[in-house]
Design an enzyme around this catalytic site. Structure first.
Site, PDB file in Angstrom:
ATOM      1  CB  CYS A 114      10.479   4.596  -0.256  1.00 37.24           C
ATOM      2  SG  CYS A 114       9.935   5.764   0.981  1.00 37.24           S
ATOM      3  CG  HIS A 250       7.287   1.528  -0.811  1.00 36.11           C
ATOM      4  ND1 HIS A 250       7.691   1.368   0.508  1.00 36.11           N
ATOM      5  CD2 HIS A 250       7.102   2.861  -0.997  1.00 36.11           C
ATOM      6  CE1 HIS A 250       7.756   2.557   1.081  1.00 36.11           C
ATOM      7  NE2 HIS A 250       7.394   3.480   0.201  1.00 36.11           N
ATOM      8  CG  ASN A 280       6.306   5.127   3.419  1.00 39.19           C
ATOM      9  OD1 ASN A 280       7.229   4.319   3.447  1.00 39.19           O
ATOM     10  ND2 ASN A 280       6.212   6.066   2.495  1.00 39.19           N
TER      11      ASN A 280
END
Ligand code: UT7
Length: 323
Positions: A114, A250, A280
């Site tokens: 990520c 994020h 996500n």
């Protein structure tokens, strides 16, 4: 005179197909209420057959090139953050380069889960600062739904697909002020996908490829680490919290984003939030939020942006940017 990397243009691409929380209620024992309360997610985009990480990335890249007013021939490096490459090799960066038609320039992938967008941005920035490269295409692209275990409600509700791209240009004016990247392999067991070429695929559906996460423990580490990250970034630039105009985080969980904003004393209207619409999207998420902030006119030239991410590895990173 210092050479800076400046954002010349951004772009993004989301698959057309949308999966809502209500759609997920039909697949696993979950509820729209639980997902929204614990994560802030309402829906996510999911690739259809034929769509891949590189097809999304190429679309996002083209939009970023258009926004920058340049063509693929003007690019001298491609760096792609991804943990869901189309193939083991050629790299996703090489697949993208081939379709864009800028043969000969260097192209490679960075795997930092990520944090892939920040890692890729940081690598690209170093190339530009060194003076060897003038214009770099930085991409974050993922098709995480291809490795989600649709029987595991603790993970399958979280992830979505997408791609984002940034054209970075060499400039005498700021620019990326600093980037900071870190990792702790000791925490690899808390968030991972434990099959691979060398360890071998398993005799299970999808070769045993699935995301596993101890969500609660990752959550605590993410909040703690991102708080430290914000301090490190501001200190490196001799700046105060009040000087940051936009937090571009994020997009894993609205509660993590809110906690980081609080540490910066920032109102949520200074934070770009896309987790509700995208879920996500791993390495794509920071770039998707950045592109949305720019295209909606919220982020303006001269604004100070703080980008940050935390993910599997663990990896984490930030970038402070004068847009
Ligand atoms: O991007 C990389 C970094 N990733 C992250 O930053 C993610 C960090 N973690 C998180 O965002 C959160 O930990 C989650 C959203 C994954 C989970 O939220 P939580 O508040 O930490 O929930 P939990 O794991 O503590 O689970 C609470 C309860 C459990 O039930 P019991 O044991 O209390 O009966 C879970 O089984 O919620 C249950 N649960 C669900 N219930 C309905 C877990 N997933 C679901 C679900 N629907 N999808």
């Amino acid at each position: 005179m210092r050479i800076y990397s400046k954002i010349a243009g951004t772009g993004s691409c989301l698959p057309e197909q949308i999966m809502t929380n209500m759609d997920l209620e039909k697949i696993v024992d979950t509820s729209d209420q639980w997902i929204q309360e614990r994560t802030g997610i309402k829906q996510r985009h999911v690739v259809r057959e034929g769509e891949t990480t590189s097809t999304l990335a190429i679309n996002a890249a083209q939009k970023a090139l258009d926004a920058a007013g340049v063509t693929a021939e003007d690019i001298d490096l491609i760096v792609v953050g991804t943990t869901t490459p189309d193939l083991i090799f050629p790299s996703t960066a090489c697949l993208i380069q081939n379709v864009l038609g800028c043969s000969g320039i260097a192209a490679f992938d960075v795997n930092a889960a990520c944090s892939g967008s920040i890692y890729a941005l940081s690598v690209a920035d170093k190339f530009i600062q060194s003076g060897t490269h003038k214009r770099v295409l930085v991409i974050g692209a993922e098709t995480l739904t291809r490795m989600v275990d649709w029987n595991d409600r603790t993970t399958c509700v979280l992830f979505g697909d997408g791609a984002s791209a940034i054209v970075l240009e060499s400039s005498n004016e700021p620019g990326i002020l600093s980037t900071h990247i870190h990792a702790s392999g000791a925490h690899g067991d808390l968030l991972n996908a434990t099959v691979g070429v060398s360890t071998g695929l398993k005799n299970e559906p999808n070769g045993g490829l699935k995301i596993r996460m101890k969500g609660n423990e990752v959550f605590k580490m993410a909040v703690l680490t991102l708080g430290r990250m914000v301090k490190e970034t501001l200190k490196a630039n001799g700046m105060n919290k009040s000087e940051v105009d936009w937090l571009i985080p994020h997009q894993a969980n609205l509660r993590i984003i809110t906690a980081t904003a609080k540490k910066l004393n920032m109102d949520m209207d200074q934070v770009i939030v896309t987790v509700d619409k995208h879920g996500n999207t791993s390495a794509a998420s920071v770039g998707l939020a950045l592109d949305e902030g720019i295209r909606t006119g919220q982020i303006k030239r001269g604004d100070i942006l703080l980008l940050e991410a935390f993910g599997g590895g663990f990896t984490w990173g930030s970038a402070l940017i004068k847009y």
